[in-house]
Design an enzyme around this catalytic site. Structure first.
Site, PDB file in Angstrom:
ATOM      1  N   ARG A  59       0.663  -1.315   0.061  1.00 36.09           N
ATOM      2  CA  ARG A  59      -0.159  -0.060  -0.028  1.00 36.09           C
ATOM      3  C   ARG A  59       0.763   1.232  -0.058  1.00 36.09           C
ATOM      4  NH1 ARG A  59      -2.669  -3.955   1.393  1.00 36.09           N
ATOM      5  NH2 ARG A  59      -0.753  -4.471   2.551  1.00 36.09           N
ATOM      6  N   THR A  60       1.795   1.343   1.184  1.00 38.75           N
ATOM      7  CA  THR A  60       2.574   2.600   1.067  1.00 38.75           C
ATOM      8  C   THR A  60       3.206   2.785  -0.065  1.00 38.75           C
ATOM      9  OG1 THR A  60       2.634   1.805   3.327  1.00 38.75           O
ATOM     10  CG2 THR A  60       3.961   3.946   2.673  1.00 38.75           C
ATOM     11  N   LYS A  88      27.508  -3.083  -1.794  1.00 40.13           N
ATOM     12  CA  LYS A  88      29.055  -2.964  -1.812  1.00 40.13           C
ATOM     13  C   LYS A  88      29.406  -2.208  -0.631  1.00 40.13           C
ATOM     14  CE  LYS A  88      28.269  -1.511  -6.510  1.00 40.13           C
ATOM     15  NZ  LYS A  88      28.354  -0.451  -7.465  1.00 40.13           N
ATOM     16  N   ARG A 109      11.009   4.019   3.816  1.00 36.31           N
ATOM     17  CA  ARG A 109      10.531   2.738   4.657  1.00 36.31           C
ATOM     18  C   ARG A 109      11.816   2.191   4.967  1.00 36.31           C
ATOM     19  NH1 ARG A 109       5.635  -1.361   4.882  1.00 36.31           N
ATOM     20  NH2 ARG A 109       4.582   0.824   5.321  1.00 36.31           N
ATOM     21  N   HIS A 137       4.511   5.844  11.485  1.00 38.00           N
ATOM     22  CA  HIS A 137       4.034   5.652  10.044  1.00 38.00           C
ATOM     23  C   HIS A 137       3.181   6.764  10.065  1.00 38.00           C
ATOM     24  CE1 HIS A 137       3.274   4.082   6.338  1.00 38.00           C
ATOM     25  NE2 HIS A 137       2.534   3.130   6.512  1.00 38.00           N
TER      26      HIS A 137
HETATM   27  N1   CP Z   1      -0.547  -0.317   5.655  1.00 35.85           N
HETATM   28  C1   CP Z   1       0.555  -0.502   5.104  1.00 35.85           C
HETATM   29  O1   CP Z   1       1.631   0.347   5.464  1.00 35.85           O
HETATM   30  O2   CP Z   1       0.895  -1.500   4.336  1.00 35.85           O
HETATM   31  P1   CP Z   1       2.069  -1.800   3.630  1.00 35.85           P
HETATM   32  O3   CP Z   1       3.101  -2.344   4.380  1.00 35.85           O
HETATM   33  O4   CP Z   1       1.768  -2.732   2.561  1.00 35.85           O
HETATM   34  O5   CP Z   1       2.914  -0.492   3.026  1.00 35.85           O
END
Ligand code: CP
Length: 307
Positions: A59-60, A88, A109, A137
């Site tokens: 999703r993100t 490396k 992320r 998040h």
């Molecule tokens: N909700 C969410 O962060 O999903 P993903 O880990 O798929 O990005």
């Protein structure tokens, strides 16, 4: 209110008024509120988003990618650091320094708590935290707020039941931190013993409801929440056998809940929501994921100063 050039690292960096402003901007990208979003295709033309995904995401990653392209941006980045020069031995800081030279905004992320803040300290372009391990998040929290606001037309005087693992689940921590900025909200952490909410995510309106998860339906029937915020049991953080904490929200659960109560989940789900309820109007988790697109279009536009 200043958003141009701003990093989005933690929900606590934003005031109630700033959060409401972001939600207002997100509406400009949501077909539920605007007839056509075609005018947004060029709003950030010529700008580049770098998506740096050091761990898996559906999703993100994909919604940021879609959001950036919908407002006219180009994309660079990676989702497998082993295919970059990190393989490396290049350091995290050097990777950030190099990527910022090629982009106007960086979305990151990473499994390590604090990594997005570290990147923001190095980068001279806005950094958006797309999840730093168990820590934070913020764009998930903002899209959760947007979803709640769209359903209830308010963010106060709500009863929210966090179901699953309030001890480890960052989604619950983010939702609590954000909704505690609004008035009259009541929070319940419905969990098995040992998975109660940490101290820092509590206030006088927070209550633990420690149960055997077999009694979930009965417990929710008594609590009568407006929102059931469900979450995966994150086995990666649980010592011992996480299976013993498994629960399932199903048709019986819905029957026990008030008819206006909605079921939210950031997804991915594993066993905690039975697909048999997916078609219920009370099951709003796929709409919630879709709202992430509009919120991320809004956020990118704001940090780029294009509004
Ligand atoms: N909700 C969410 O962060 O999903 P993903 O880990 O798929 O990005």
């Amino acid at each position: 209110m200043k958003f141009k050039g701003r990093d989005i690292i933690d929900i606590n960096d934003f005031s109630r008024e700033e959060l409401l402003y972001i939600l207002k901007i997100a509406k400009k990208f949501d077909p539920s509120f605007v007839k056509s979003d075609r005018s947004n295709y060029t709003i950030a033309q010529g700008k580049i988003a770098a998506l740096l995904f050091f761990e898996p995401s559906t999703r993100t990653q994909q919604s940021f990618s879609s959001a950036a392209q919908k407002i006219g941006m180009g994309l660079i980045g990676f989702n497998d650091p082993e295919l970059t020069s990190i393989h490396k031995g290049e350091s995290f800081a050097d990777t950030i320094r190099v990527m910022m030279a090629y982009a106007d905004v960086m979305i990151i992320r990473h499994p390590e708590p604090g990594s997005a803040r570290k990147a923001a300290d190095v980068a001279d372009i806005p950094v958006i935290n797309a999840g730093d391990g168990p820590n934070s998040h913020p764009t998930q929290t903002i899209l959760d707020l947007y979803t709640i606001s769209k359903v209830f037309n308010r963010l106060d005087n709500l009863k929210i039941a966090f179901v699953g693992d309030p001890l480890h689940y960052r989604t619950f921590h983010g939702q609590f931190s954000a909704l505690a900025k609004f008035s009259g909200n009541k929070f319940y952490g419905v969990s098995p013993k040992g998975l109660e909410m940490p101290k820092e995510f509590r206030n006088k309106d927070y209550q633990d409801v420690v149960i055997d998860m077999k009694n979930l339906d009965k417990t929710l029937a008594e609590l009568k929440p407006d929102i059931v915020s469900a979450g995966r049991i994150p086995k990666e953080y649980i010592k011992g056998d996480a299976k013993k904490y498994t629960y399932s929200i199903n048709k019986d659960t819905l029957a026990a809940l008030p008819k206006h109560c909605v079921i939210m989940h950031p997804l991915p789900r594993v066993d905690e929501i039975d697909p048999e309820i997916d078609s219920s109007p009370q099951a709003i988790y796929f709409a919630q994921a879709r709202n992430g697109l509009y919120v991320r279009e809004g956020l990118l536009t704001l940090v780029l100063g294009r509004l």
